[in-house]
Design a protein around this motif. Structure first.
Motif, PDB file in Angstrom:
ATOM      1  N   TYR A 166     -27.861 -22.562  16.773  1.00  0.00           N
ATOM      2  CA  TYR A 166     -29.209 -22.505  16.211  1.00  0.00           C
ATOM      3  C   TYR A 166     -29.574 -23.857  15.592  1.00  0.00           C
ATOM      4  CZ  TYR A 166     -29.349 -17.361  16.604  1.00  0.00           C
ATOM      5  OH  TYR A 166     -29.354 -16.056  17.056  1.00  0.00           O
ATOM      6  N   SER A 167     -30.603 -24.471  16.139  1.00  0.00           N
ATOM      7  CA  SER A 167     -31.104 -25.760  15.641  1.00  0.00           C
ATOM      8  C   SER A 167     -29.999 -26.809  15.553  1.00  0.00           C
ATOM      9  CB  SER A 167     -31.772 -25.581  14.267  1.00  0.00           C
ATOM     10  OG  SER A 167     -32.797 -24.632  14.337  1.00  0.00           O
ATOM     11  N   GLY A 168     -29.145 -26.839  16.565  1.00  0.00           N
ATOM     12  CA  GLY A 168     -28.085 -27.826  16.581  1.00  0.00           C
ATOM     13  C   GLY A 168     -27.121 -27.719  15.420  1.00  0.00           C
ATOM     14  N   GLY A 169     -26.966 -26.513  14.903  1.00  0.00           N
ATOM     15  CA  GLY A 169     -26.056 -26.287  13.783  1.00  0.00           C
ATOM     16  C   GLY A 169     -26.727 -26.272  12.423  1.00  0.00           C
ATOM     17  N   ASP A 170     -28.032 -26.578  12.358  1.00  0.00           N
ATOM     18  CA  ASP A 170     -28.702 -26.647  11.055  1.00  0.00           C
ATOM     19  C   ASP A 170     -28.771 -25.296  10.354  1.00  0.00           C
ATOM     20  OD1 ASP A 170     -29.045 -29.345  10.893  1.00  0.00           O
ATOM     21  OD2 ASP A 170     -31.136 -29.350  11.570  1.00  0.00           O
ATOM     22  N   SER A 171     -28.884 -24.207  11.103  1.00  0.00           N
ATOM     23  CA  SER A 171     -28.879 -22.897  10.449  1.00  0.00           C
ATOM     24  C   SER A 171     -27.588 -22.703   9.674  1.00  0.00           C
ATOM     25  CB  SER A 171     -29.056 -21.782  11.484  1.00  0.00           C
ATOM     26  OG  SER A 171     -28.949 -20.505  10.877  1.00  0.00           O
ATOM     27  N   GLU A 172     -26.460 -22.987  10.307  1.00  0.00           N
ATOM     28  CA  GLU A 172     -25.174 -22.854   9.628  1.00  0.00           C
ATOM     29  C   GLU A 172     -25.050 -23.844   8.468  1.00  0.00           C
ATOM     30  OE1 GLU A 172     -22.087 -21.075  12.920  1.00  0.00           O
ATOM     31  OE2 GLU A 172     -22.231 -23.261  12.740  1.00  0.00           O
ATOM     32  N   ARG A 173     -25.512 -25.061   8.650  1.00  0.00           N
ATOM     33  CA  ARG A 173     -25.432 -26.047   7.562  1.00  0.00           C
ATOM     34  C   ARG A 173     -26.192 -25.556   6.332  1.00  0.00           C
ATOM     35  NH1 ARG A 173     -26.469 -29.410  12.050  1.00  0.00           N
ATOM     36  NH2 ARG A 173     -24.559 -30.512  12.710  1.00  0.00           N
ATOM     37  N   ARG A 174     -27.375 -25.010   6.546  1.00  0.00           N
ATOM     38  CA  ARG A 174     -28.185 -24.551   5.420  1.00  0.00           C
ATOM     39  C   ARG A 174     -27.566 -23.314   4.769  1.00  0.00           C
ATOM     40  NH1 ARG A 174     -34.266 -25.813   7.965  1.00  0.00           N
ATOM     41  NH2 ARG A 174     -33.808 -28.029   8.319  1.00  0.00           N
ATOM     42  N   ILE A 175     -26.992 -22.444   5.570  1.00  0.00           N
ATOM     43  CA  ILE A 175     -26.282 -21.292   4.988  1.00  0.00           C
ATOM     44  C   ILE A 175     -25.073 -21.788   4.201  1.00  0.00           C
ATOM     45  CG2 ILE A 175     -24.927 -19.229   5.537  1.00  0.00           C
ATOM     46  CD1 ILE A 175     -26.853 -18.837   7.952  1.00  0.00           C
ATOM     47  N   GLY A 176     -24.366 -22.780   4.733  1.00  0.00           N
ATOM     48  CA  GLY A 176     -23.237 -23.354   4.012  1.00  0.00           C
ATOM     49  C   GLY A 176     -23.660 -23.921   2.669  1.00  0.00           C
ATOM     50  N   ALA A 177     -24.797 -24.626   2.648  1.00  0.00           N
ATOM     51  CA  ALA A 177     -25.308 -25.166   1.386  1.00  0.00           C
ATOM     52  C   ALA A 177     -25.689 -24.045   0.424  1.00  0.00           C
ATOM     53  CB  ALA A 177     -26.515 -26.062   1.660  1.00  0.00           C
ATOM     54  N   ALA A 178     -26.259 -22.967   0.960  1.00  0.00           N
ATOM     55  CA  ALA A 178     -26.614 -21.827   0.115  1.00  0.00           C
ATOM     56  C   ALA A 178     -25.370 -21.142  -0.436  1.00  0.00           C
ATOM     57  CB  ALA A 178     -27.461 -20.833   0.911  1.00  0.00           C
ATOM     58  N   LEU A 179     -24.327 -21.029   0.378  1.00  0.00           N
ATOM     59  CA  LEU A 179     -23.068 -20.447  -0.102  1.00  0.00           C
ATOM     60  C   LEU A 179     -22.512 -21.260  -1.268  1.00  0.00           C
ATOM     61  CD1 LEU A 179     -21.348 -19.552   3.286  1.00  0.00           C
ATOM     62  CD2 LEU A 179     -21.951 -17.922   1.499  1.00  0.00           C
ATOM     63  N   ALA A 180     -22.575 -22.574  -1.144  1.00  0.00           N
ATOM     64  CA  ALA A 180     -22.108 -23.426  -2.245  1.00  0.00           C
ATOM     65  C   ALA A 180     -22.976 -23.222  -3.481  1.00  0.00           C
ATOM     66  CB  ALA A 180     -22.128 -24.884  -1.804  1.00  0.00           C
ATOM     67  N   ARG A 181     -24.269 -23.029  -3.271  1.00  0.00           N
ATOM     68  CA  ARG A 181     -25.201 -22.879  -4.393  1.00  0.00           C
ATOM     69  C   ARG A 181     -24.969 -21.575  -5.151  1.00  0.00           C
ATOM     70  NH1 ARG A 181     -31.473 -24.301  -3.317  1.00  0.00           N
ATOM     71  NH2 ARG A 181     -30.419 -26.277  -2.799  1.00  0.00           N
ATOM     72  N   VAL A 182     -24.639 -20.501  -4.435  1.00  0.00           N
ATOM     73  CA  VAL A 182     -24.478 -19.197  -5.100  1.00  0.00           C
ATOM     74  C   VAL A 182     -23.030 -18.906  -5.479  1.00  0.00           C
ATOM     75  CG1 VAL A 182     -26.491 -18.283  -3.873  1.00  0.00           C
ATOM     76  CG2 VAL A 182     -24.193 -17.814  -2.970  1.00  0.00           C
ATOM     77  N   GLY A 183     -22.129 -19.854  -5.208  1.00  0.00           N
ATOM     78  CA  GLY A 183     -20.736 -19.672  -5.606  1.00  0.00           C
ATOM     79  C   GLY A 183     -19.862 -18.973  -4.596  1.00  0.00           C
ATOM     80  N   GLY A 184     -20.230 -19.056  -3.322  1.00  0.00           N
ATOM     81  CA  GLY A 184     -19.413 -18.462  -2.269  1.00  0.00           C
ATOM     82  C   GLY A 184     -19.957 -17.145  -1.770  1.00  0.00           C
ATOM     83  N   LEU A 185     -19.279 -16.592  -0.787  1.00  0.00           N
ATOM     84  CA  LEU A 185     -19.728 -15.349  -0.166  1.00  0.00           C
ATOM     85  C   LEU A 185     -19.575 -14.188  -1.151  1.00  0.00           C
ATOM     86  CD1 LEU A 185     -20.736 -14.664   2.735  1.00  0.00           C
ATOM     87  CD2 LEU A 185     -18.434 -13.849   3.216  1.00  0.00           C
ATOM     88  N   PRO A 186     -20.654 -13.468  -1.455  1.00  0.00           N
ATOM     89  CA  PRO A 186     -20.558 -12.352  -2.394  1.00  0.00           C
ATOM     90  C   PRO A 186     -19.610 -11.266  -1.887  1.00  0.00           C
ATOM     91  CG  PRO A 186     -22.856 -12.983  -2.038  1.00  0.00           C
ATOM     92  CD  PRO A 186     -22.041 -13.714  -1.011  1.00  0.00           C
ATOM     93  N   ASP A 187     -19.000 -10.536  -2.807  1.00  0.00           N
ATOM     94  CA  ASP A 187     -18.107  -9.436  -2.435  1.00  0.00           C
ATOM     95  C   ASP A 187     -18.850  -8.437  -1.563  1.00  0.00           C
ATOM     96  OD1 ASP A 187     -16.069 -10.540  -3.883  1.00  0.00           O
ATOM     97  OD2 ASP A 187     -16.339  -9.253  -5.643  1.00  0.00           O
ATOM     98  N   GLY A 188     -18.217  -8.042  -0.484  1.00  0.00           N
ATOM     99  CA  GLY A 188     -18.804  -7.041   0.399  1.00  0.00           C
ATOM    100  C   GLY A 188     -19.860  -7.569   1.342  1.00  0.00           C
ATOM    101  N   PHE A 189     -20.127  -8.857   1.298  1.00  0.00           N
ATOM    102  CA  PHE A 189     -21.150  -9.434   2.176  1.00  0.00           C
ATOM    103  C   PHE A 189     -20.524  -9.762   3.529  1.00  0.00           C
ATOM    104  CE2 PHE A 189     -24.415 -12.151   3.822  1.00  0.00           C
ATOM    105  CZ  PHE A 189     -25.571 -11.749   3.181  1.00  0.00           C
ATOM    106  N   VAL A 190     -21.285  -9.536   4.600  1.00  0.00           N
ATOM    107  CA  VAL A 190     -20.816  -9.808   5.959  1.00  0.00           C
ATOM    108  C   VAL A 190     -21.638 -10.946   6.554  1.00  0.00           C
ATOM    109  CG1 VAL A 190     -20.472  -8.876   8.279  1.00  0.00           C
ATOM    110  CG2 VAL A 190     -20.063  -7.420   6.270  1.00  0.00           C
TER     111      VAL A 190
END
Length: 319
Positions: free
Chosen positions: A67-91
């Motif tokens: 997706y968008s040459g990887g930008d979707s994953e990059r932005r999700i990665g940045a969001a994960l860092a912003r919220v402190g990692g993958l929330p419990d029970g999140f898929v």
């Protein structure tokens, strides 16, 4: 009056042991895909939207390496860092893709794709990974010894991937992949909507095999949310007059009952017992709450009867 946002129950996703909400946030628009969706999404808006998805009422987020040459994953990665990692029970699910420049979908490319996802998302293990759009190679190439599916199985054996799925379009090809017994989850897209019923038999087969089904593009690329005044495309292509006429009739029926077309389109998928979760692509933080309201909108039984009679004839389905 729109109902308030309420928490959604979670359901088992096939045999994976993962429990997911009946709505899954689609990460395609997060990386900006104007060729599909008709608008740009800035990096910051994509990150903010991903962060809202990670902390909102849904516990399921879908993206892809391509997706968008990887930008979707990059932005999700940045969001994960912003919220402190993958929330419990999140898929968090992603997909391995062929090389966008060369079309290579070899075993080596599958490994590169998965390893790239790990880097972009900033995580050390992929919970759920789909073989993405295998219609670009033959089934025999996909299942060949030393091919992409075998490499996915190796990555699973190595603990890099938790669960395997297949995501694509042509329904008979998807059924062939399910019959191999390799895949625990299916994504079908644009083929089980208010308008198009191509995937009916595929959904039956997936259920019989114990495969969890995720239904993508319940809005047919946007027209079943925006309406025909704002879109004349179904599945990102110009819609025929038969399709447009049927959707116009659906719009009128929904308006008569005071129901947004988007609510009916989303709940058409959600109310099907064969569908575990429905993917809705989102590119603005406020769309999270709006989608939750659409999912909870009260729809009278008589409207479902009317809408059923308006489905597009099989000759115009995607298949």
């Amino acid at each position: 009056m729109t109902p308030p946002v309420a928490p959604l129950s979670r359901q088992p996703l096939g045999s994976t042991g993962l429990d997911v909400t009946p709505v899954c946030i689609g990460g395609g628009p997060l990386g900006s895909m104007p060729e599909n969706f008709g608008y740009e999404v800035s990096s910051e808006r994509g990150i903010e939207t991903a962060a809202a998805a990670l902390t909102g009422p849904f516990n399921f987020l879908d993206t892809a390496a391509g997706y968008s040459g990887g930008d979707s994953e990059r932005r999700i990665g940045a969001a994960l860092a912003r919220v402190g990692g993958l929330p419990d029970g999140f898929v968090l699910a992603t997909k391995v893709d062929r090389d966008g420049a060369t079309g290579d979908f070899s075993a080596d490319q599958v490994r590169r794709s998965a390893e790239g996802s790990l880097r972009r998302l900033g995580i050390d293990r992929l919970q759920l990974v789909y073989l993405h759009d295998p219609e670009h190679i033959t089934f025999e190439e996909g299942m060949a010894r030393g091919g992409p599916v075998e490499e996915l199985l190796k990555l699973k054996d190595e603990g890099v991937i938790g669960h395997l799925g297949v995501a694509g379009g042509p329904v008979e090809l998807m059924a062939r992949y399910l019959r191999t017994g390799v895949f625990e989850v299916l994504i079908t897209h644009n083929r089980w909507t208010l308008a198009d019923r191509s995937a009916g038999d595929l959904l039956d087969e997936a259920k019989a095999l114990g495969v969890g089904t995720v239904n993508g593009a319940p809005f047919g690329g946007g027209i079943l949310a925006k309406g025909t005044a704002r879109s004349a495309k179904y599945a990102y292509q110009k819609a025929g007059e038969e399709v447009l006429d049927r959707i116009r009739a659906m719009e009128a029926a929904c308006a008569e009952h005071g129901v947004p077309l988007a609510a009916a389109a989303l709940q058409f998928s959600m109310r099907d017992p064969r569908v575990t979760s429905t993917i809705v692509g989102i590119s603005r933080p406020e769309r999270i709450a709006e989608t939750a309201r659409l999912a909870a909108w009260e729809i009278p039984p008589e409207l479902w009867e009317v809408l059923e009679s308006m489905a597009v004839p099989a000759a115009s389905w995607q298949w």
